[in-house]
Design a protein around this motif. Sequence first.
Motif, PDB file in Angstrom:
ATOM      1  N   GLN A  55      23.679   5.740 -28.116  1.00 45.84           N
ATOM      2  CA  GLN A  55      23.014   6.757 -27.773  1.00 45.84           C
ATOM      3  C   GLN A  55      23.870   8.206 -27.346  1.00 45.84           C
ATOM      4  OE1 GLN A  55      18.920   6.135 -25.705  1.00 45.84           O
ATOM      5  NE2 GLN A  55      19.909   4.099 -25.441  1.00 45.84           N
ATOM      6  N   ALA A  56      25.210   7.768 -27.053  1.00 42.17           N
ATOM      7  CA  ALA A  56      26.028   8.829 -26.990  1.00 42.17           C
ATOM      8  C   ALA A  56      25.544   9.888 -25.888  1.00 42.17           C
ATOM      9  CB  ALA A  56      26.290   9.597 -28.231  1.00 42.17           C
ATOM     10  N   PHE A  57      25.395   9.313 -24.693  1.00 42.80           N
ATOM     11  CA  PHE A  57      24.854  10.228 -23.605  1.00 42.80           C
ATOM     12  C   PHE A  57      25.924  11.205 -23.128  1.00 42.80           C
ATOM     13  CE2 PHE A  57      21.536   6.960 -22.535  1.00 42.80           C
ATOM     14  CZ  PHE A  57      20.390   7.762 -23.001  1.00 42.80           C
ATOM     15  N   ASP A  58      27.139  10.556 -23.091  1.00 41.16           N
ATOM     16  CA  ASP A  58      28.244  11.409 -22.647  1.00 41.16           C
ATOM     17  C   ASP A  58      28.808  12.631 -23.512  1.00 41.16           C
ATOM     18  OD1 ASP A  58      28.406   9.950 -20.470  1.00 41.16           O
ATOM     19  OD2 ASP A  58      29.792   8.450 -21.048  1.00 41.16           O
ATOM     20  N   LYS A  59      28.663  12.109 -24.846  1.00 45.00           N
ATOM     21  CA  LYS A  59      29.052  13.403 -25.866  1.00 45.00           C
ATOM     22  C   LYS A  59      27.926  14.423 -26.094  1.00 45.00           C
ATOM     23  CE  LYS A  59      31.921  14.458 -28.905  1.00 45.00           C
ATOM     24  NZ  LYS A  59      33.463  14.569 -28.543  1.00 45.00           N
TER      25      LYS A  59
ATOM     26  N   ARG B 242      19.173  10.276 -39.462  1.00 38.14           N
ATOM     27  CA  ARG B 242      18.979   8.632 -38.959  1.00 38.14           C
ATOM     28  C   ARG B 242      19.255   8.568 -37.684  1.00 38.14           C
ATOM     29  NH1 ARG B 242      24.069   5.280 -39.887  1.00 38.14           N
ATOM     30  NH2 ARG B 242      25.922   6.701 -40.069  1.00 38.14           N
ATOM     31  N   PHE B 243      20.155   9.425 -37.040  1.00 34.76           N
ATOM     32  CA  PHE B 243      20.396   9.312 -35.498  1.00 34.76           C
ATOM     33  C   PHE B 243      19.321   9.590 -34.685  1.00 34.76           C
ATOM     34  CE2 PHE B 243      24.619   9.725 -37.271  1.00 34.76           C
ATOM     35  CZ  PHE B 243      25.216   8.466 -37.087  1.00 34.76           C
ATOM     36  N   SER B 244      18.683  10.764 -34.933  1.00 34.68           N
ATOM     37  CA  SER B 244      17.383  11.088 -34.136  1.00 34.68           C
ATOM     38  C   SER B 244      16.365  10.234 -34.458  1.00 34.68           C
ATOM     39  CB  SER B 244      17.084  12.531 -34.341  1.00 34.68           C
ATOM     40  OG  SER B 244      16.821  12.749 -35.945  1.00 34.68           O
ATOM     41  N   ALA B 245      16.124   9.823 -35.683  1.00 35.79           N
ATOM     42  CA  ALA B 245      14.970   8.694 -35.867  1.00 35.79           C
ATOM     43  C   ALA B 245      15.178   7.498 -35.173  1.00 35.79           C
ATOM     44  CB  ALA B 245      14.907   8.467 -37.309  1.00 35.79           C
ATOM     45  N   ASN B 246      16.350   6.911 -35.026  1.00 35.29           N
ATOM     46  CA  ASN B 246      16.711   5.553 -34.393  1.00 35.29           C
ATOM     47  C   ASN B 246      16.424   5.734 -32.899  1.00 35.29           C
ATOM     48  OD1 ASN B 246      17.177   4.573 -36.872  1.00 35.29           O
ATOM     49  ND2 ASN B 246      19.430   4.717 -36.447  1.00 35.29           N
ATOM     50  N   LEU B 247      16.796   7.159 -32.349  1.00 35.62           N
ATOM     51  CA  LEU B 247      16.681   7.113 -30.897  1.00 35.62           C
ATOM     52  C   LEU B 247      15.067   7.291 -30.687  1.00 35.62           C
ATOM     53  CD1 LEU B 247      19.147  10.074 -30.124  1.00 35.62           C
ATOM     54  CD2 LEU B 247      19.523   7.692 -29.509  1.00 35.62           C
ATOM     55  N   LEU B 248      14.186   8.092 -31.366  1.00 34.20           N
ATOM     56  CA  LEU B 248      12.737   8.136 -31.111  1.00 34.20           C
ATOM     57  C   LEU B 248      12.193   6.862 -31.320  1.00 34.20           C
ATOM     58  CD1 LEU B 248      10.949  10.367 -30.465  1.00 34.20           C
ATOM     59  CD2 LEU B 248      10.724  10.719 -32.991  1.00 34.20           C
ATOM     60  N   LEU B 249      12.499   5.838 -32.365  1.00 33.21           N
ATOM     61  CA  LEU B 249      11.977   4.730 -32.631  1.00 33.21           C
ATOM     62  C   LEU B 249      12.210   3.803 -31.390  1.00 33.21           C
ATOM     63  CD1 LEU B 249      12.292   4.081 -36.427  1.00 33.21           C
ATOM     64  CD2 LEU B 249      10.305   4.485 -35.227  1.00 33.21           C
TER      65      LEU B 249
ATOM     66  N   ASP C 105      26.116  -0.660 -33.079  1.00 32.54           N
ATOM     67  CA  ASP C 105      26.689  -0.117 -31.698  1.00 32.54           C
ATOM     68  C   ASP C 105      28.385  -0.303 -32.297  1.00 32.54           C
ATOM     69  OD1 ASP C 105      27.447   0.518 -29.257  1.00 32.54           O
ATOM     70  OD2 ASP C 105      27.481  -1.565 -28.541  1.00 32.54           O
ATOM     71  N   LYS C 106      28.779  -1.527 -33.057  1.00 35.73           N
ATOM     72  CA  LYS C 106      30.211  -1.370 -33.294  1.00 35.73           C
ATOM     73  C   LYS C 106      30.434  -0.427 -34.444  1.00 35.73           C
ATOM     74  CE  LYS C 106      30.297  -6.144 -32.161  1.00 35.73           C
ATOM     75  NZ  LYS C 106      30.624  -7.663 -32.456  1.00 35.73           N
ATOM     76  N   ARG C 107      29.474  -0.219 -35.602  1.00 35.51           N
ATOM     77  CA  ARG C 107      29.797   0.394 -36.582  1.00 35.51           C
ATOM     78  C   ARG C 107      29.567   1.764 -36.629  1.00 35.51           C
ATOM     79  NH1 ARG C 107      26.695  -2.478 -39.424  1.00 35.51           N
ATOM     80  NH2 ARG C 107      24.636  -1.219 -39.195  1.00 35.51           N
ATOM     81  N   ASP C 108      28.444   2.232 -35.905  1.00 34.89           N
ATOM     82  CA  ASP C 108      28.077   3.832 -35.914  1.00 34.89           C
ATOM     83  C   ASP C 108      28.401   4.405 -34.772  1.00 34.89           C
ATOM     84  OD1 ASP C 108      27.104   3.129 -38.554  1.00 34.89           O
ATOM     85  OD2 ASP C 108      25.171   2.799 -37.939  1.00 34.89           O
ATOM     86  N   THR C 109      28.626   3.990 -33.870  1.00 28.81           N
ATOM     87  CA  THR C 109      28.683   4.638 -32.292  1.00 28.81           C
ATOM     88  C   THR C 109      29.590   5.598 -32.701  1.00 28.81           C
ATOM     89  OG1 THR C 109      28.361   2.772 -31.073  1.00 28.81           O
ATOM     90  CG2 THR C 109      29.399   4.471 -29.814  1.00 28.81           C
TER      91      THR C 109
ATOM     92  N   LYS D 245      30.610   7.270 -35.604  1.00 24.27           N
ATOM     93  CA  LYS D 245      29.908   8.293 -36.259  1.00 24.27           C
ATOM     94  C   LYS D 245      28.858   9.194 -35.658  1.00 24.27           C
ATOM     95  CE  LYS D 245      30.334   5.268 -40.310  1.00 24.27           C
ATOM     96  NZ  LYS D 245      29.644   4.433 -41.338  1.00 24.27           N
ATOM     97  N   HIS D 246      28.277   8.690 -34.782  1.00 18.09           N
ATOM     98  CA  HIS D 246      27.242   9.375 -33.911  1.00 18.09           C
ATOM     99  C   HIS D 246      28.045  10.395 -33.062  1.00 18.09           C
ATOM    100  CE1 HIS D 246      23.631   9.235 -31.319  1.00 18.09           C
ATOM    101  NE2 HIS D 246      23.664  10.248 -31.974  1.00 18.09           N
ATOM    102  N   GLU D 247      28.967  10.067 -32.328  1.00 14.98           N
ATOM    103  CA  GLU D 247      29.652  10.909 -31.734  1.00 14.98           C
ATOM    104  C   GLU D 247      30.429  12.208 -32.556  1.00 14.98           C
ATOM    105  OE1 GLU D 247      32.444   8.620 -29.383  1.00 14.98           O
ATOM    106  OE2 GLU D 247      30.808   7.754 -27.949  1.00 14.98           O
ATOM    107  N   GLN D 248      30.863  11.698 -33.609  1.00 17.51           N
ATOM    108  CA  GLN D 248      31.610  12.617 -34.510  1.00 17.51           C
ATOM    109  C   GLN D 248      30.666  13.726 -35.013  1.00 17.51           C
ATOM    110  OE1 GLN D 248      33.401  10.178 -37.555  1.00 17.51           O
ATOM    111  NE2 GLN D 248      35.139   9.820 -36.261  1.00 17.51           N
ATOM    112  N   GLN D 249      29.143  13.167 -35.326  1.00 18.23           N
ATOM    113  CA  GLN D 249      28.355  13.890 -36.054  1.00 18.23           C
ATOM    114  C   GLN D 249      27.929  15.149 -34.926  1.00 18.23           C
ATOM    115  OE1 GLN D 249      26.714  13.900 -39.128  1.00 18.23           O
ATOM    116  NE2 GLN D 249      26.437  15.968 -38.311  1.00 18.23           N
ATOM    117  N   ILE D 250      27.814  14.473 -33.615  1.00 19.59           N
ATOM    118  CA  ILE D 250      27.645  15.537 -32.454  1.00 19.59           C
ATOM    119  C   ILE D 250      28.637  16.737 -32.319  1.00 19.59           C
ATOM    120  CG2 ILE D 250      27.220  15.823 -29.870  1.00 19.59           C
ATOM    121  CD1 ILE D 250      25.763  13.061 -29.876  1.00 19.59           C
TER     122      ILE D 250
END
Length: 537
Positions: free
Chosen positions: A34-38, A147-154, A370-374, A376-381
């Motif tokens: 969920q990349a709270f720190d980023k 896809r990241f915002s959809a995953n967080l909301l679901l 968690d291993k594959r997309d964490t 990518k999520h931080e890079q997108q932010i």
Amino acid sequence: MFRLVQHAFRASNYALKRPFLCLSTRTYLTDAYQAFDKWDEALTNDILKKTNISELLIDVEDKLIRKKYVSSLDMEILAAKLTHVETTEDLKLAEGILEKFRHTPEALEFQPSLAYSLVRNYLDLGQKERLLPILGDKVKYGIFLDRFSANLLLNAFLLEKKYQDAAQICTDLMLQDQDDDQLTRALAVNACYNYYLIATEEDFKSNVIEEEDEDIVKVKVQFVRNITNDDHFDLADKRKLLGKTLAYFSRDANNSHIVSLQILGYTLYKKFGRVCDTLQTVLDNGKLQLDEGIINILEKELDEYVYNPAEFKGNLPQSPYRRLELIPEAARVIIKEKLLPKLREQNKIVAMDLKQFVETNLIEQAALADKRDTTKHEQQIAIWTRERQEQLDDQIHRFVIDEKKANLMERLRLLEERDELLNFFENESRIVMHSHEKEFADENFEDVRAPGEHEYFELARQHYHWDRMEPRRSLHLDKKLRDDEMSDVRDWPPYKYLAENWKYDLVDYVPLNEKMKRRKEDLPPSGKPPYYKQFFF
């Protein structure tokens, strides 16, 4: 202070999600994913730190009301600062601003980061239910989930067991046919199947209220739309929408449980022809099996199905780009008399725990994500933060250039005025001639203005131009030109020596005296001289 409370709130969530601290707590997405720190780091950059949310709301609202314009950068900053609002009234104001911005030309530059910021901040404020009508009305708000915002909301809805709201988010993703990942599919399958288990007939009833004949008021409109049904955006049946969503997210099935859920989706969707194809795939694959409960639901739906012509009214014509499907009656015969007996003979119908499967599958996919997309999520932010800073720098640069241009033009104007004052006596004759040229630009006959008291003759002069035969304006101010008023000139043959013929090409230029001489010879068919010669010359 608010950020400290928010950090404490997140820390408490982080402690509750630890399985060794409280085994009864269920968790899906980790805090790392969920990349709270980023996200906190993105909210502490210089752009957002110097912005006051209350002043920004008032300023943007004022711009939209007076100028009908606001930049997309202002909207992105507003969405990112919503975490600092204090009341729900501020949220209503922000939603109203978003609706107005949607109908401006700048909405073409709508960035995905705006939707992501809205989702993150609404989740932080505990107002995620307010996102449902915003996401459901694309014309009014235009918010599309990535896809990241959809995953967080679901994830947030599933943790609170709000399966109906989660299924509504899944339906929105299905209608947009957006790219997803395995984690989104696992979250969607979990939400849709659990909602199907708890849904009642009241939940599937349509919200459309049928009006009585006495209440119907007929209004004249410019056009009436044809009744069509594209079987996608026009779907209004909630049961079919749920079935299509479940079938969409269980596509590319590679195990028995997912195939069973896919058949359940097609069954609710009333696409029995696709059920035939899926059952045939199971028969051809020796490793696949089907859940007994899903088969019972399929048989029950087949028995209760009654053909309704209204369902197919307005369907789009068959296209070569869409496969031809079996009619429900034919599919029912094939399924009940051919496919199901073969499946039972091969012992492919067994009991499965699908509810446990959707939970286990979601936990496994969340661990892989968690291993594959964490990262990518931080890079997108980080990319969205950098793009926001680049937009601000570009806007400041363009503003500085425009300001410098305005200052230079003003300085040039002042210098010209000062030069005219200093050199007046040297250039007096030129200045006087220039002023005369401005006042009397052209002293031709047709450009000389008549006195105000001779308005009628002024209109007559414009109407019967001295070197043109076509009428200009009516002599009567209160009505249009009458046919009998121009009866002596309307059938004249075209005159070859009009001013228009040599105005752009001096090769055919005819001197004025020669022109008047020839004009005297060319009389109209009536034999009388022209109208303007009788009364004005």
